[in-house]
Design a protein around this motif. Structure first.
Motif, PDB file in Angstrom:
ATOM      1  N   GLN A 129     -25.291  20.752  10.698  1.00 58.23           N
ATOM      2  CA  GLN A 129     -24.338  20.996  11.780  1.00 58.23           C
ATOM      3  C   GLN A 129     -24.355  22.468  12.205  1.00 58.23           C
ATOM      4  OE1 GLN A 129     -20.432  19.068  11.554  1.00 58.23           O
ATOM      5  NE2 GLN A 129     -21.174  17.861   9.802  1.00 58.23           N
ATOM      6  N   ASP A 130     -24.380  23.375  11.222  1.00 53.97           N
ATOM      7  CA  ASP A 130     -24.479  24.795  11.543  1.00 53.97           C
ATOM      8  C   ASP A 130     -25.797  25.092  12.254  1.00 53.97           C
ATOM      9  OD1 ASP A 130     -22.040  25.334  10.439  1.00 53.97           O
ATOM     10  OD2 ASP A 130     -22.806  26.369   8.660  1.00 53.97           O
ATOM     11  N   GLU A 131     -26.858  24.488  11.772  1.00 53.36           N
ATOM     12  CA  GLU A 131     -28.177  24.719  12.356  1.00 53.36           C
ATOM     13  C   GLU A 131     -28.197  24.345  13.836  1.00 53.36           C
ATOM     14  OE1 GLU A 131     -32.319  22.548  11.536  1.00 53.36           O
ATOM     15  OE2 GLU A 131     -31.611  23.724   9.820  1.00 53.36           O
ATOM     16  N   ILE A 132     -27.517  23.250  14.161  1.00 48.74           N
ATOM     17  CA  ILE A 132     -27.496  22.778  15.548  1.00 48.74           C
ATOM     18  C   ILE A 132     -26.516  23.581  16.386  1.00 48.74           C
ATOM     19  CG2 ILE A 132     -26.893  20.836  17.050  1.00 48.74           C
ATOM     20  CD1 ILE A 132     -27.878  18.971  14.813  1.00 48.74           C
ATOM     21  N   TRP A 133     -25.259  23.634  15.974  1.00 46.25           N
ATOM     22  CA  TRP A 133     -24.199  24.118  16.861  1.00 46.25           C
ATOM     23  C   TRP A 133     -23.888  25.610  16.734  1.00 46.25           C
ATOM     24  CZ3 TRP A 133     -21.770  19.011  15.199  1.00 46.25           C
ATOM     25  CH2 TRP A 133     -22.102  17.998  16.112  1.00 46.25           C
ATOM     26  N   LEU A 134     -24.299  26.263  15.662  1.00 46.01           N
ATOM     27  CA  LEU A 134     -24.141  27.719  15.631  1.00 46.01           C
ATOM     28  C   LEU A 134     -25.179  28.378  16.515  1.00 46.01           C
ATOM     29  CD1 LEU A 134     -23.258  28.701  11.949  1.00 46.01           C
ATOM     30  CD2 LEU A 134     -21.756  28.168  13.856  1.00 46.01           C
ATOM     31  N   ASN A 135     -26.353  27.792  16.565  1.00 43.78           N
ATOM     32  CA  ASN A 135     -27.410  28.317  17.435  1.00 43.78           C
ATOM     33  C   ASN A 135     -27.136  28.009  18.900  1.00 43.78           C
ATOM     34  OD1 ASN A 135     -28.966  29.384  15.325  1.00 43.78           O
ATOM     35  ND2 ASN A 135     -29.952  27.417  14.947  1.00 43.78           N
ATOM     36  N   ASN A 136     -26.561  26.835  19.164  1.00 45.45           N
ATOM     37  CA  ASN A 136     -26.290  26.423  20.546  1.00 45.45           C
ATOM     38  C   ASN A 136     -25.113  25.455  20.543  1.00 45.45           C
ATOM     39  OD1 ASN A 136     -26.220  25.538  23.175  1.00 45.45           O
ATOM     40  ND2 ASN A 136     -28.249  24.605  23.172  1.00 45.45           N
ATOM     41  N   PRO A 137     -23.902  25.945  20.775  1.00 43.76           N
ATOM     42  CA  PRO A 137     -22.724  25.080  20.738  1.00 43.76           C
ATOM     43  C   PRO A 137     -22.756  23.943  21.760  1.00 43.76           C
ATOM     44  CG  PRO A 137     -22.075  27.390  20.667  1.00 43.76           C
ATOM     45  CD  PRO A 137     -23.535  27.366  20.990  1.00 43.76           C
ATOM     46  N   ASP A 138     -23.615  24.050  22.772  1.00 43.72           N
ATOM     47  CA  ASP A 138     -23.727  23.003  23.787  1.00 43.72           C
ATOM     48  C   ASP A 138     -24.824  21.988  23.483  1.00 43.72           C
ATOM     49  OD1 ASP A 138     -21.687  23.925  25.583  1.00 43.72           O
ATOM     50  OD2 ASP A 138     -23.015  25.556  26.165  1.00 43.72           O
ATOM     51  N   ALA A 139     -25.470  22.111  22.331  1.00 46.08           N
ATOM     52  CA  ALA A 139     -26.599  21.245  22.003  1.00 46.08           C
ATOM     53  C   ALA A 139     -26.169  19.792  21.840  1.00 46.08           C
ATOM     54  CB  ALA A 139     -27.274  21.733  20.728  1.00 46.08           C
ATOM     55  N   THR A 140     -27.055  18.892  22.252  1.00 48.34           N
ATOM     56  CA  THR A 140     -26.837  17.452  22.110  1.00 48.34           C
ATOM     57  C   THR A 140     -28.092  16.800  21.539  1.00 48.34           C
ATOM     58  OG1 THR A 140     -27.578  17.040  24.379  1.00 48.34           O
ATOM     59  CG2 THR A 140     -25.202  17.345  24.042  1.00 48.34           C
ATOM     60  N   ALA A 141     -27.970  15.526  21.195  1.00 50.09           N
ATOM     61  CA  ALA A 141     -29.098  14.777  20.638  1.00 50.09           C
ATOM     62  C   ALA A 141     -29.222  13.433  21.340  1.00 50.09           C
ATOM     63  CB  ALA A 141     -28.932  14.567  19.135  1.00 50.09           C
ATOM     64  N   SER A 142     -30.460  13.030  21.569  1.00 50.80           N
ATOM     65  CA  SER A 142     -30.725  11.645  21.962  1.00 50.80           C
ATOM     66  C   SER A 142     -31.047  10.875  20.686  1.00 50.80           C
ATOM     67  CB  SER A 142     -31.881  11.581  22.967  1.00 50.80           C
ATOM     68  OG  SER A 142     -33.100  11.992  22.360  1.00 50.80           O
ATOM     69  N   SER A 143     -31.475   9.632  20.816  1.00 54.87           N
ATOM     70  CA  SER A 143     -31.790   8.880  19.600  1.00 54.87           C
ATOM     71  C   SER A 143     -32.780   7.764  19.877  1.00 54.87           C
ATOM     72  CB  SER A 143     -30.520   8.269  18.982  1.00 54.87           C
ATOM     73  OG  SER A 143     -30.075   7.159  19.749  1.00 54.87           O
ATOM     74  N   SER A 144     -33.352   7.277  18.804  1.00 51.46           N
ATOM     75  CA  SER A 144     -34.109   6.026  18.781  1.00 51.46           C
ATOM     76  C   SER A 144     -34.022   5.552  17.338  1.00 51.46           C
ATOM     77  CB  SER A 144     -35.558   6.235  19.205  1.00 51.46           C
ATOM     78  OG  SER A 144     -36.262   5.005  19.203  1.00 51.46           O
ATOM     79  N   ILE A 145     -33.131   4.606  17.077  1.00 51.99           N
ATOM     80  CA  ILE A 145     -32.746   4.352  15.683  1.00 51.99           C
ATOM     81  C   ILE A 145     -33.365   3.098  15.066  1.00 51.99           C
ATOM     82  CG2 ILE A 145     -30.608   5.648  15.914  1.00 51.99           C
ATOM     83  CD1 ILE A 145     -29.133   2.962  16.095  1.00 51.99           C
ATOM     84  N   ALA A 146     -34.106   2.305  15.853  1.00 46.40           N
ATOM     85  CA  ALA A 146     -34.843   1.202  15.220  1.00 46.40           C
ATOM     86  C   ALA A 146     -35.900   1.810  14.304  1.00 46.40           C
ATOM     87  CB  ALA A 146     -35.482   0.320  16.282  1.00 46.40           C
ATOM     88  N   PRO A 147     -36.087   1.265  13.096  1.00 46.83           N
ATOM     89  CA  PRO A 147     -36.962   1.907  12.104  1.00 46.83           C
ATOM     90  C   PRO A 147     -38.446   1.669  12.383  1.00 46.83           C
ATOM     91  CG  PRO A 147     -36.012  -0.095  11.187  1.00 46.83           C
ATOM     92  CD  PRO A 147     -35.376   0.091  12.532  1.00 46.83           C
TER      93      PRO A 147
END
Length: 419
Positions: A129-147
């Motif tokens: 969480q720190d890695e993502i949002w401390l570097n860029n508080p506006d960061a978002t993620a997409s997904s593809s969760i089928a294995p």
């Protein structure tokens, strides 16, 4: 708000030994505006609606739409407050997506997922969480969760290879959440998620669809990607409050909940928004409609009135069912009470049944809207196409959901082939 920030400072110091980063104070700034998020969405709706045709041609959400929605802070809906997030209730968020979908379903579909993935990220440990949002508080993620991927276990994590499809909004995301299977010592599958930064995967532009065109649901290609353990979580743990982030936010009203209902909330919200807009667009078209060969007024004739009446009732029923379900999600989160298997089955299948009703309501109106409604420049044909796509997702397939609920209400064990 001041108390929340002080708690955040104390929490961060206790867990890291350092002062709270400056970006955390954005939480105060983002919450000073008393205008509701729904009101803010309505303010940008005309621009997003005006971009709908261009969005379909682009086959992804226009940059302008993303900028508008980030400017009003919707992307922070499910981000933890300590990173500047809003921790919105699910009913409030879903109503925003319903409204947005009436203007552009593809934008609503993709952006809702960019938002809900923040809820999922909050269930990982604080390091990622720190890695993502401390570097860029506006960061978002997409997904593809089928294995889809192939996993190789290595020291400190895994090496993942695979082609992951249907990653809505990936053009605008800084990370991706991907699904894969690991195996325990007895050979049992452990369905898991990994978070991957943008530089570790390629976006393959293969999104050529007939509906929800502007979602940009493209393919992610991963080649020999190392995912360390701190970026990995078991899906089951995220459903039962046992993940690494489960205890990070003890006062939160939205993170003591299973990840999946939040992840999937946008699907039915988009379907409802499309159906509600279809009702309005049909009424606008019918008011002055005449039959081409005879000049007879047909827009307000009895058959048209019967169609609009039944579809209005059906869409209203879908909204009532979804609002009750979303409110139930909210109450469980506020009480830190995880749902039992039957409640989860209802949450899952209520959504699919509401989508089924919305599609039926749209079909009824489209069947009586006349030939001009099928022209490329007609809003009705776009709504018709998008409506059907909302029922094509694995989570909204009612043939599957009817079996899930049937087994649940009859006290039978869940079928593991139906997820």
């Amino acid at each position: 708000m001041q108390n929340t920030l002080l708690m955040a400072v104390e929490f961060y110091k206790d867990n890291t030994g350092t002062d709270l980063p400056l970006c955390y104070t954005r939480a105060k700034e983002s919450n000073t505006n008393n205008k509701s998020m729904l009101d803010r969405v309505k303010q940008v709706l005309p621009q997003i609606a005006a971009n709908a045709e261009q969005a379909e041609k682009l086959r992804h959400v226009p940059d302008e739409n993303i900028a508008l929605l980030k400017k009003i802070g919707l992307h922070r809906a499910f981000q933890p407050k300590v990173y500047g997030g809003l921790e919105m209730s699910l009913p409030e968020f879903a109503d925003c997506i319903v409204t947005l979908a009436g203007a552009c379903a593809g934008t609503a579909w993709a952006f809702s997922l960019l938002c809900t993935h923040s809820h999922q990220i909050a269930m990982f440990g604080h390091q990622i969480q720190d890695e993502i949002w401390l570097n860029n508080p506006d960061a978002t993620a997409s997904s593809s969760i089928a294995p889809f991927g192939k996993v190789v276990e290595v020291d400190g994590g895994i090496i993942l290879n695979g082609e992951y499809g249907w990653s809505s909004g990936c053009d605008h995301a800084e990370y991706a959440i991907v699904g894969f299977n690991r195996f325990d010592d007895q050979g049992n599958k452990i369905y898991s998620f990994g978070i991957v930064p943008r530089q570790d995967y390629e976006i393959v532009d293969n999104w050529f669809a007939q509906a929800i065109k502007s979602s940009g649901s493209k393919q992610l290609k991963l080649v020999d990607v190392f995912i360390p353990e701190y970026r990995i979580s078991k899906a089951k743990d995220m459903m039962e409050g046992k993940s690494a982030g489960a205890d990070l936010y003890p006062d939160s009203k939205i993170f003591h909940t299973p990840y999946r209902p939040y992840f999937a909330s946008g699907f039915a919200a988009v379907s409802l928004g499309v159906a509600e807009r279809m009702v309005e667009a049909f009424k606008d078209k019918q008011r002055n409609r005449v039959r081409a060969y005879t000049g007879a007024s047909v827009g307000l004739a009895t058959p048209a009135l019967m169609r609009i009446a039944e579809s209005t009732h059906q869409v209203a029923a879908a909204r009532a069912l979804l609002e009750k379900t979303w409110q139930d999600h909210k109450l469980h989160g506020e009480q830190h009470h995880y749902p039992n298997a039957e409640t989860l089955a209802f949450w899952r299948t209520n959504q699919a049944y509401a989508v089924k009703m919305c599609i039926e309501a749209v079909d009824r109106l489209m069947a009586g809207a006349g030939a001009t409604s099928f022209l490329d420049n007609s809003e009705l044909q776009r709504l018709f196409r998008d409506s059907h796509m909302t029922g094509a997702h694995a989570y909204t397939d009612y043939d599957v959901c009817a079996q899930i609920l049937g087994r649940a209400v009859m006290g039978m064990e869940a079928d593991p082939t139906m997820v």
